[in-house]
Write a protein that holds these residues in place. Structure first.
Motif, PDB file in Angstrom:
ATOM      1  N   GLY A   7      -1.912  -7.036  11.850  1.00  0.00           N
ATOM      2  CA  GLY A   7      -2.726  -5.959  12.393  1.00  0.00           C
ATOM      3  C   GLY A   7      -2.045  -4.637  12.251  1.00  0.00           C
ATOM      4  O   GLY A   7      -1.129  -4.687  10.997  1.00  0.00           O
ATOM      5  N   GLU A   8      -1.805  -3.869  13.222  1.00  0.00           N
ATOM      6  CA  GLU A   8      -1.230  -2.398  12.891  1.00  0.00           C
ATOM      7  C   GLU A   8       0.430  -2.410  12.830  1.00  0.00           C
ATOM      8  O   GLU A   8       0.969  -1.509  12.441  1.00  0.00           O
ATOM      9  N   MET A   9       0.793  -3.486  13.037  1.00  0.00           N
ATOM     10  CA  MET A   9       2.408  -3.548  13.061  1.00  0.00           C
ATOM     11  C   MET A   9       2.827  -3.596  11.636  1.00  0.00           C
ATOM     12  O   MET A   9       4.029  -3.244  11.286  1.00  0.00           O
ATOM     13  N   SER A  10       1.715  -3.990  10.462  1.00  0.00           N
ATOM     14  CA  SER A  10       2.185  -3.797   9.149  1.00  0.00           C
ATOM     15  C   SER A  10       1.050  -3.204   8.137  1.00  0.00           C
ATOM     16  O   SER A  10       1.024  -3.701   7.167  1.00  0.00           O
ATOM     17  N   SER A  11       0.111  -2.785   8.775  1.00  0.00           N
ATOM     18  CA  SER A  11      -1.008  -2.604   8.131  1.00  0.00           C
ATOM     19  C   SER A  11      -1.343  -1.469   6.977  1.00  0.00           C
ATOM     20  O   SER A  11      -1.925  -1.279   6.255  1.00  0.00           O
ATOM     21  N   TYR A  12      -0.318  -0.385   7.150  1.00  0.00           N
ATOM     22  CA  TYR A  12      -0.239   0.749   6.277  1.00  0.00           C
ATOM     23  C   TYR A  12       0.835   0.513   5.001  1.00  0.00           C
ATOM     24  O   TYR A  12       1.800   0.290   5.372  1.00  0.00           O
ATOM     25  N   ARG A  13       0.065   0.505   4.077  1.00  0.00           N
ATOM     26  CA  ARG A  13       0.624   0.207   2.586  1.00  0.00           C
ATOM     27  C   ARG A  13       0.392   1.388   1.857  1.00  0.00           C
ATOM     28  O   ARG A  13      -0.678   1.961   1.491  1.00  0.00           O
ATOM     29  N   ARG A  14       1.536   1.817   1.042  1.00  0.00           N
ATOM     30  CA  ARG A  14       1.554   2.809  -0.166  1.00  0.00           C
ATOM     31  C   ARG A  14       2.280   2.272  -1.223  1.00  0.00           C
ATOM     32  O   ARG A  14       3.179   1.384  -1.241  1.00  0.00           O
ATOM     33  N   LEU A  15       1.682   2.587  -2.527  1.00  0.00           N
ATOM     34  CA  LEU A  15       2.290   2.244  -3.723  1.00  0.00           C
ATOM     35  C   LEU A  15       2.646   3.720  -4.342  1.00  0.00           C
ATOM     36  O   LEU A  15       1.929   4.580  -4.379  1.00  0.00           O
ATOM     37  N   THR A  16       4.187   3.710  -4.620  1.00  0.00           N
ATOM     38  CA  THR A  16       4.773   4.944  -4.998  1.00  0.00           C
ATOM     39  C   THR A  16       5.391   4.753  -6.532  1.00  0.00           C
ATOM     40  O   THR A  16       6.236   3.733  -6.655  1.00  0.00           O
ATOM     41  N   LEU A  65      15.272  17.055  -7.249  1.00  0.00           N
ATOM     42  CA  LEU A  65      15.476  15.752  -7.936  1.00  0.00           C
ATOM     43  C   LEU A  65      14.568  15.480  -9.481  1.00  0.00           C
ATOM     44  O   LEU A  65      13.795  16.178  -9.575  1.00  0.00           O
ATOM     45  N   TRP A  66      15.629  14.644 -10.053  1.00  0.00           N
ATOM     46  CA  TRP A  66      14.814  14.562 -11.592  1.00  0.00           C
ATOM     47  C   TRP A  66      13.977  13.509 -11.475  1.00  0.00           C
ATOM     48  O   TRP A  66      14.359  12.275 -12.020  1.00  0.00           O
ATOM     49  N   ARG A  67      12.767  13.625 -10.954  1.00  0.00           N
ATOM     50  CA  ARG A  67      11.887  12.677 -10.865  1.00  0.00           C
ATOM     51  C   ARG A  67      10.450  13.276 -10.694  1.00  0.00           C
ATOM     52  O   ARG A  67      10.357  14.252  -9.837  1.00  0.00           O
ATOM     53  N   ASP A  68       9.325  12.667 -11.042  1.00  0.00           N
ATOM     54  CA  ASP A  68       7.923  13.080 -10.800  1.00  0.00           C
ATOM     55  C   ASP A  68       7.363  11.707 -10.056  1.00  0.00           C
ATOM     56  O   ASP A  68       7.838  10.517 -10.294  1.00  0.00           O
ATOM     57  N   CYS A  69       6.454  11.900  -9.185  1.00  0.00           N
ATOM     58  CA  CYS A  69       5.949  10.785  -8.233  1.00  0.00           C
ATOM     59  C   CYS A  69       4.439  10.951  -8.053  1.00  0.00           C
ATOM     60  O   CYS A  69       3.963  11.814  -7.764  1.00  0.00           O
ATOM     61  N   LEU A  70       3.855   9.723  -8.069  1.00  0.00           N
ATOM     62  CA  LEU A  70       2.454   9.412  -7.726  1.00  0.00           C
ATOM     63  C   LEU A  70       2.571   8.618  -6.676  1.00  0.00           C
ATOM     64  O   LEU A  70       2.903   7.377  -6.755  1.00  0.00           O
ATOM     65  N   SER A  71       1.876   9.075  -5.428  1.00  0.00           N
ATOM     66  CA  SER A  71       1.868   8.175  -4.311  1.00  0.00           C
ATOM     67  C   SER A  71       0.492   7.669  -3.919  1.00  0.00           C
ATOM     68  O   SER A  71      -0.329   8.735  -3.708  1.00  0.00           O
ATOM     69  N   LEU A  72       0.229   6.517  -3.770  1.00  0.00           N
ATOM     70  CA  LEU A  72      -1.086   6.166  -3.523  1.00  0.00           C
ATOM     71  C   LEU A  72      -1.211   5.326  -2.039  1.00  0.00           C
ATOM     72  O   LEU A  72      -0.579   4.317  -1.957  1.00  0.00           O
ATOM     73  N   THR A  73      -1.959   5.643  -1.260  1.00  0.00           N
ATOM     74  CA  THR A  73      -2.319   4.859  -0.090  1.00  0.00           C
ATOM     75  C   THR A  73      -3.084   3.735  -0.376  1.00  0.00           C
ATOM     76  O   THR A  73      -4.189   3.656  -1.019  1.00  0.00           O
ATOM     77  N   CYS A  74      -2.606   2.347  -0.164  1.00  0.00           N
ATOM     78  CA  CYS A  74      -3.562   1.251  -0.448  1.00  0.00           C
ATOM     79  C   CYS A  74      -4.381   0.782   0.811  1.00  0.00           C
ATOM     80  O   CYS A  74      -5.617   0.700   0.743  1.00  0.00           O
ATOM     81  N   TYR A  75      -3.697   0.328   1.811  1.00  0.00           N
ATOM     82  CA  TYR A  75      -4.375  -0.482   2.877  1.00  0.00           C
ATOM     83  C   TYR A  75      -4.000   0.656   4.001  1.00  0.00           C
ATOM     84  O   TYR A  75      -2.973   1.558   3.912  1.00  0.00           O
ATOM     85  N   PRO A  76      -4.660   0.608   5.132  1.00  0.00           N
ATOM     86  CA  PRO A  76      -5.503  -0.483   5.606  1.00  0.00           C
ATOM     87  C   PRO A  76      -6.813  -0.458   4.837  1.00  0.00           C
ATOM     88  O   PRO A  76      -7.705  -1.855   5.070  1.00  0.00           O
ATOM     89  N   ASP A  77      -7.664   0.075   4.318  1.00  0.00           N
ATOM     90  CA  ASP A  77      -8.845   0.306   3.663  1.00  0.00           C
ATOM     91  C   ASP A  77      -8.545   0.632   2.214  1.00  0.00           C
ATOM     92  O   ASP A  77      -8.892   1.803   1.686  1.00  0.00           O
ATOM     93  N   LEU A  78      -8.207  -0.457   1.222  1.00  0.00           N
ATOM     94  CA  LEU A  78      -8.211  -0.431  -0.118  1.00  0.00           C
ATOM     95  C   LEU A  78      -9.346   0.120  -0.796  1.00  0.00           C
ATOM     96  O   LEU A  78      -9.428   1.105  -1.462  1.00  0.00           O
ATOM     97  N   HIS A  79     -10.675  -0.402  -0.501  1.00  0.00           N
ATOM     98  CA  HIS A  79     -11.953   0.114  -1.086  1.00  0.00           C
ATOM     99  C   HIS A  79     -12.153   1.566  -0.909  1.00  0.00           C
ATOM    100  O   HIS A  79     -12.457   2.230  -1.973  1.00  0.00           O
ATOM    101  N   GLN A  80     -11.808   2.201   0.207  1.00  0.00           N
ATOM    102  CA  GLN A  80     -12.327   3.391   0.611  1.00  0.00           C
ATOM    103  C   GLN A  80     -11.084   4.397  -0.098  1.00  0.00           C
ATOM    104  O   GLN A  80     -11.427   5.137  -0.727  1.00  0.00           O
TER     105      GLN A  80
END
Length: 333
Positions: free
Chosen positions: A182-191, A120-135
């Protein structure tokens, strides 16, 4: 990582390399230009707003949102810092991340670069945000210097906005307060995706045709490129000022028993301008059980989808290379 050749770091490429040329039937063709619904989230009529979401997703599979509460300045700063990251030399990008760092990944084409038939003609940076943003922030790139600060602030703003959408959907479907907490929507990523200028956009793809494996994706794009497949046609989703594009994934389709559908979409490349987008992606935790919400099931409306664990769904999704037909076989009752 050493084998990867970041597209954004190529110099003077005058033709599409053979490994990036897609089969004729999978190449981009003509896309329709249609006016995609724009929803004003400042409205006080929540029932009307939810009805507009239903109508928009039924007609187009997506909608755009204005007055979402995320400042334009913060979005512009986030766009700027991601562009700066993707313009760094390859060794700089590799230095900022490591393969065993699950909170931060950088790759070209896809996570399966070594094994895929066509890139694919793309580059990607993928970051986990939550459940623990600070960490998680401490695992993100230290360069560009403002990345952690700016992107951290963006994630906080998006957490608030995404929660508003989720609460509205829960209320509109009649699921009751707290269904998605809670855990039904707690995992967030920013791509953060970067699609450099392409010498021949008719030969290659930025992202191939797929549906998302999440609950919901909230996307910001700077130039056109996103297209959705609806009723046998590709429709171009052109950006409008200070608006997010929202689409739903397979998991929300299952929970809503088909009231909210996942939409197939893709990204095409551009010969005049590079394209940058960043998607805020919302998942349940992998051990959660996904099934049609019980309050939506009755004799007249039986369950159209089966019950399954998120991690089992993910395993199948990747095993079939996100093929929509094969994925639907897995989730349908």
């Amino acid at each position: 990582m050493a084998q990867m050749n970041f597209v954004s770091n190529w110099e003077g490429v005058e033709s599409v390399p053979e490994s990036y040329v897609w089969p004729q039937e999978k190449r981009p063709g003509i896309a329709l230009k249609k006016t995609i619904p724009v929803l004003d989230f400042a409205t006080q009529d929540r029932a009307l707003l939810f009805q507009k979401i239903l109508d928009s997703t039924h007609e187009f599979g997506v909608f755009q949102v204005i007055n979402h509460g995320v400042s334009k300045k913060l979005v512009e700063e986030t766009m700027s810092v991601f562009k700066e990251f993707h313009s760094m030399p390859p060794q700089g990008k590799r230095r900022e991340v490591s393969k065993d760092n699950k909170s931060c990944k950088v790759f070209t084409s896809s996570n399966n670069y070594e094994n895929e038939q066509t890139h694919l003609w793309r580059d990607c940076l993928s970051l986990t945000c939550y459940p623990d943003l600070h960490q998680n922030i401490h695992s993100w790139p230290q360069n560009p210097p403002k990345l952690r600060e700016v992107v951290g602030a963006y994630c906080i703003a998006m957490e608030k906005f995404s929660r508003e959408i989720i609460d509205l959907i829960s209320e509109g479907l009649g699921l009751g307060q707290g269904y998605f907490e809670g855990e039904m929507s707690s995992y967030r990523r920013l791509t953060a995706n970067h699609y450099p200028i392409c010498p021949n956009p008719s030969l290659t793809m930025g992202l191939n045709q797929h549906c998302d494996r999440d609950l919901m994706t909230i996307l910001f794009q700077d130039v056109s490129g996103l297209q959705v497949f609806k009723d046998g046609h590709w429709i171009s989703i052109d950006p409008i000022d200070d608006a997010f594009v929202v689409n739903f994934g397979y998991l929300l389709e299952v929970i809503s028993n088909g009231k909210l559908k996942a939409v197939e979409h893709r990204v095409v490349t551009n010969a005049e301008a590079s394209r940058q987008s960043f998607g805020y992606v919302i998942f349940p935790e992998k051990e959660m059980i996904i099934e049609p919400a019980k309050c939506l099931i009755n004799e007249a409306n039986p369950p159209h989808y089966r019950s399954f664990k998120v991690e089992d769904f993910n395993r199948h999704f990747f095993a079939v290379s996100n093929n929509n037909e094969e994925t639907m076989k897995f989730i349908l009752a």
